[in-house]
Design a protein around this motif. Sequence first.
Motif, PDB file in Angstrom:
ATOM      1  N   UNK A 253      15.756  67.097 108.399  1.00 20.93           N
ATOM      2  CA  UNK A 253      15.980  67.050 106.948  1.00 20.93           C
ATOM      3  C   UNK A 253      14.702  67.491 106.209  1.00 20.93           C
TER       4      UNK A 253
ATOM      5  N   UNK B 247      10.554  61.795  98.119  1.00 21.90           N
ATOM      6  CA  UNK B 247      11.934  61.545  98.558  1.00 21.90           C
ATOM      7  C   UNK B 247      11.983  60.436  99.604  1.00 21.90           C
ATOM      8  N   UNK B 248      11.043  60.431 100.536  1.00 21.89           N
ATOM      9  CA  UNK B 248      11.031  59.391 101.564  1.00 21.89           C
ATOM     10  C   UNK B 248      10.962  58.001 100.948  1.00 21.89           C
TER      11      UNK B 248
ATOM     12  N   UNK C 147      14.258  57.035  99.168  1.00 18.21           N
ATOM     13  CA  UNK C 147      15.308  56.594 100.104  1.00 18.21           C
ATOM     14  C   UNK C 147      15.198  55.109 100.418  1.00 18.21           C
ATOM     15  N   UNK C 148      13.949  54.650 100.607  1.00 18.77           N
ATOM     16  CA  UNK C 148      13.739  53.245 100.931  1.00 18.77           C
ATOM     17  C   UNK C 148      14.018  52.346  99.731  1.00 18.77           C
ATOM     18  N   UNK C 149      13.556  52.771  98.564  1.00 25.86           N
ATOM     19  CA  UNK C 149      13.723  51.939  97.360  1.00 25.86           C
ATOM     20  C   UNK C 149      15.182  51.910  96.912  1.00 25.86           C
ATOM     21  N   UNK C 150      15.898  53.032  97.076  1.00 29.15           N
ATOM     22  CA  UNK C 150      17.298  53.082  96.636  1.00 29.15           C
ATOM     23  C   UNK C 150      18.251  52.693  97.766  1.00 29.15           C
ATOM     24  N   UNK C 151      17.690  52.463  98.968  1.00 30.68           N
ATOM     25  CA  UNK C 151      18.480  51.923 100.067  1.00 30.68           C
ATOM     26  C   UNK C 151      19.607  52.874 100.466  1.00 30.68           C
ATOM     27  N   UNK C 152      19.214  54.123 100.705  1.00 26.49           N
ATOM     28  CA  UNK C 152      20.210  55.171 100.944  1.00 26.49           C
ATOM     29  C   UNK C 152      20.537  55.277 102.425  1.00 26.49           C
ATOM     30  N   UNK C 153      21.618  54.637 102.858  1.00 26.94           N
ATOM     31  CA  UNK C 153      22.095  54.792 104.239  1.00 26.94           C
ATOM     32  C   UNK C 153      23.583  55.122 104.251  1.00 26.94           C
ATOM     33  N   UNK C 154      24.030  55.436 105.446  1.00 26.17           N
ATOM     34  CA  UNK C 154      25.437  55.721 105.723  1.00 26.17           C
ATOM     35  C   UNK C 154      26.384  54.852 104.890  1.00 26.17           C
TER      36      UNK C 154
ATOM     37  N   UNK D  16      26.851  54.679 101.560  1.00 23.80           N
ATOM     38  CA  UNK D  16      26.533  54.336 100.177  1.00 23.80           C
ATOM     39  C   UNK D  16      27.087  55.370  99.192  1.00 23.80           C
TER      40      UNK D  16
ATOM     41  N   UNK E 127      22.491  63.872 102.907  1.00 29.11           N
ATOM     42  CA  UNK E 127      22.192  63.756 104.335  1.00 29.11           C
ATOM     43  C   UNK E 127      22.228  62.301 104.775  1.00 29.11           C
ATOM     44  N   UNK E 128      21.624  61.437 103.969  1.00 31.02           N
ATOM     45  CA  UNK E 128      21.468  60.042 104.398  1.00 31.02           C
ATOM     46  C   UNK E 128      22.681  59.156 104.087  1.00 31.02           C
TER      47      UNK E 128
ATOM     48  N   UNK F 242      19.608  49.008  92.836  1.00 35.46           N
ATOM     49  CA  UNK F 242      18.426  49.722  92.345  1.00 35.46           C
ATOM     50  C   UNK F 242      18.677  51.002  91.536  1.00 35.46           C
TER      51      UNK F 242
END
Lengths: 260, 260, 260, 260
Positions: free
Chosen positions: A63, A82-83, A86-93, A95, A113-114, A190
């Motif tokens: 990515x 961006x990294x 992703x952690x702050x907005x909790x972007x996983x499969x 969402x 992607x995430x 968030x």
Amino acid sequence: MALQKGDLVILQKGSKKYLLIIKEEIFHTHAGYLDLSQIEGKEYGDYILSSKGVPFYILKPTIFDLLMKIKRQTQIIYPKDIGYILLKLDIVEGKTVLECGCGSGALTTALAYFVGKTGRVISYEKKESFVEIARTNLKRFNLEERVVFKLKEVEEAFDEEEEVDALFLDVREPERLLFPAYRALKGGHPLGILVPTTNQVTSVLKGLEALPFVDIEVIEIFLRPYKLNPERFRPEDLMVAHTGYLIFTKKVKVKDGNED
Amino acid sequence: MALQKGDLVILQKGSKKYLLIIKEEIFHTHAGYLDLSQIEGKEYGDYILSSKGVPFYILKPTIFDLLMKIKRQTQIIYPKDIGYILLKLDIVEGKTVLECGCGSGALTTALAYFVGKTGRVISYEKKESFVEIARTNLKRFNLEERVVFKLKEVEEAFDEEEEVDALFLDVREPERLLFPAYRALKGGHPLGILVPTTNQVTSVLKGLEALPFVDIEVIEIFLRPYKLNPERFRPEDLMVAHTGYLIFTKKVKVKDGNED
Amino acid sequence: MALQKGDLVILQKGSKKYLLIIKEEIFHTHAGYLDLSQIEGKEYGDYILSSKGVPFYILKPTIFDLLMKIKRQTQIIYPKDIGYILLKLDIVEGKTVLECGCGSGALTTALAYFVGKTGRVISYEKKESFVEIARTNLKRFNLEERVVFKLKEVEEAFDEEEEVDALFLDVREPERLLFPAYRALKGGHPLGILVPTTNQVTSVLKGLEALPFVDIEVIEIFLRPYKLNPERFRPEDLMVAHTGYLIFTKKVKVKDGNED
Amino acid sequence: MALQKGDLVILQKGSKKYLLIIKEEIFHTHAGYLDLSQIEGKEYGDYILSSKGVPFYILKPTIFDLLMKIKRQTQIIYPKDIGYILLKLDIVEGKTVLECGCGSGALTTALAYFVGKTGRVISYEKKESFVEIARTNLKRFNLEERVVFKLKEVEEAFDEEEEVDALFLDVREPERLLFPAYRALKGGHPLGILVPTTNQVTSVLKGLEALPFVDIEVIEIFLRPYKLNPERFRPEDLMVAHTGYLIFTKKVKVKDGNED
């Protein structure tokens, strides 16, 4: 696993990288031309030779690589930012995330992607040419089905009937979208904002004070690159000094006057 | 969606945050005690009152929050670094990633979170107390099933029969593990390394030169926090000056002498 | 050259430093007490032993050492910033420099040191306790004769009949003093300003636009300290993230509308 | 005070600056040509018009301006670093300072400026072309009489009969000159070193351990520039990421084994 037509690969020689799709095509480089059909049947980690006999390594595009190869009309959001987003907005499969202001689609790409196949990205953008370029990028990366574009200005409210898991604003006047963002977001979830100027940060901070948002953070991220000679290890001469200020917060339903 | 017993929540008052599991329990804070069973039936974004009438907001824990609440015996890898690692190592749903050196399990947690239910993390760690604390953290976050720990020193090789999608080294002498890492990794796929000292970076760079690795990057990431007063907007007085140097590269099968 | 009573010395053991005047006195430290009269007749670079037999090295105090040993009631301006200010304000032997806001006298000390015996520092400060502490510091360093304090608020104008070579503002609302500063300064000569917040920077920039000032620069300076172990060379864990924004400009007599 | 032939001035239009000597000469710029003899009789802060009617302001050159206008063949030491060096090496009127490695003479210029008429700079440099360019720079700035160049390689020792007040090394292998530097320096007085790579820092740190030096500091200084629009206040896009590591220490006569 043998590579096939249609697969996306990075071809790399030294620090030069090309993001390419395997097909019947001749691709020209300064080190000679490449016959892309030769990649078929090879594996990641192999190489092909250019017409001048120069090896080009076949690498798996990460990515990160996709983000660096975004076709752009605008300043893009950088991987260093961006990294963290992703952690702050909790972007996983799985969402559902809403972004407003897609630019050339760098963050859109990462979000798509995430969130994976079961998640969804809703992207508001008022400028048609930005949506087009973002869509072009997503198509190259096979991510376009995860994104719904809404080509419109947001004034009063976002359209969604269901509240979203996370929301990101990358627009000129994010303070005008704080209430719409508040309404579109699930409780306790968030909101992230990127702005290039301190004036915008202060406007956003004032806007956040007037709404039920808590857990506010304002930060900047710097990336310092180093040269690769182990005998003379030292940083590069130049670095990016600024991309933007990142603001994060979370929605609560009501703010109780007794908190400090 | 009403919260239930067993759910993980953040309870937040001002800048104070607690990561808690909903159950029949009294939790003591400086602002009075909290009856955690009261959270049941509420939603994220609601609040409960402490025995002193102080509101504590119920927030959805993000992966960022989990990382900040890692129980630690060791220096942990910071979110600013983890976000970038995720992009460079391409950590999404379904990937198999191997890490060597789990420490307190911060990166392990993030990797487990992002590989999802269909992915897997293999974590080598020779120190039993580290595995225990990492496991404790993963259990709290409901991620322990995604991780296989191997409590052993790695000398010649990692054990895996199948090559992994990505590999990360967080050990004192990563240069000694470059060849095992090379062997364990899929062709064209990424390796990441974290080291605190420049001496270690130069040892790794020398080691990488001797093996078929390409696309090397060495960087540092800084995070600069800001105060939240919009009338007096300015950075915080202190910041973390150093966590470590990040090194990334990709495996190729053989290196051709004709490349530059 | 043998040291005499009244001379200023640094006594150093490990990273611990004391700035002391040679006289008949016993000075207590964690490593035993020191008989300061023993320094008489020694030279810089020698050492004396404490009552516990621990050596304390006798070092020549540099202006850097003096600045680090300022007795302070307020946040002081740091050497990293002072060094740059000296170059931008052109502070050498014989110059007359005006500062407004002396704080604890760190910059006052540096200015007095560098203007030499033939130069002069004029220091405006409305708070008596600040003047007292600044004066105490200057006396310790034998620099008090180079500084004239004016214990007053500046509203319309500074008092000086002759224009000064350089001017520095370290006050809460420097934008209110831009016109007085303009009038007090020689044509073509530099003005410097330190402010901690971005709001103050923007107020100053707006104020400067309305007056005949050119060659504006706004910067920040960071200092990153490193640990001293050559086998494990790496930065310190923490650093100062912010002291202030520095603004520099030069006065011109009139601004011509035709410039860009 | 009216400007005369031979005086040094900065002529500035927008962000464009020229460092010029007043004489009968025509000077060409993109905004038309300037008749430099017109400056005679004017004062700092006035302006002259180019042949196209564009105003160029006449400003007093500060030492900062001189440093920015150094004619260079080499990487120069930057003002951000020079300011700090002045404080650490205690460079004021009357001091004798020795530097080894003059490069294009930026630090030489600053040292000569701050030691004043009664001080002296001794500059060792083995490369004749560097001495020539440094001398050319010093002549332009009227500082050449304060500097003695020694066009030679230093192996065993510097030549000076009397110990110097401060010493600075800017050479490729400063670890080889630590003992000569030690011998040339007064007891308790400061040594400074600039090196671009971490390998050099570790070599110097090892060298310093073997000699009677105390009070060691290793730092880096960053300068972050900002844009000047008060409505959109933000940092510049790019910044210098690295100039060098600065090492400072002080000589003591002997090191006592009992210290920590």
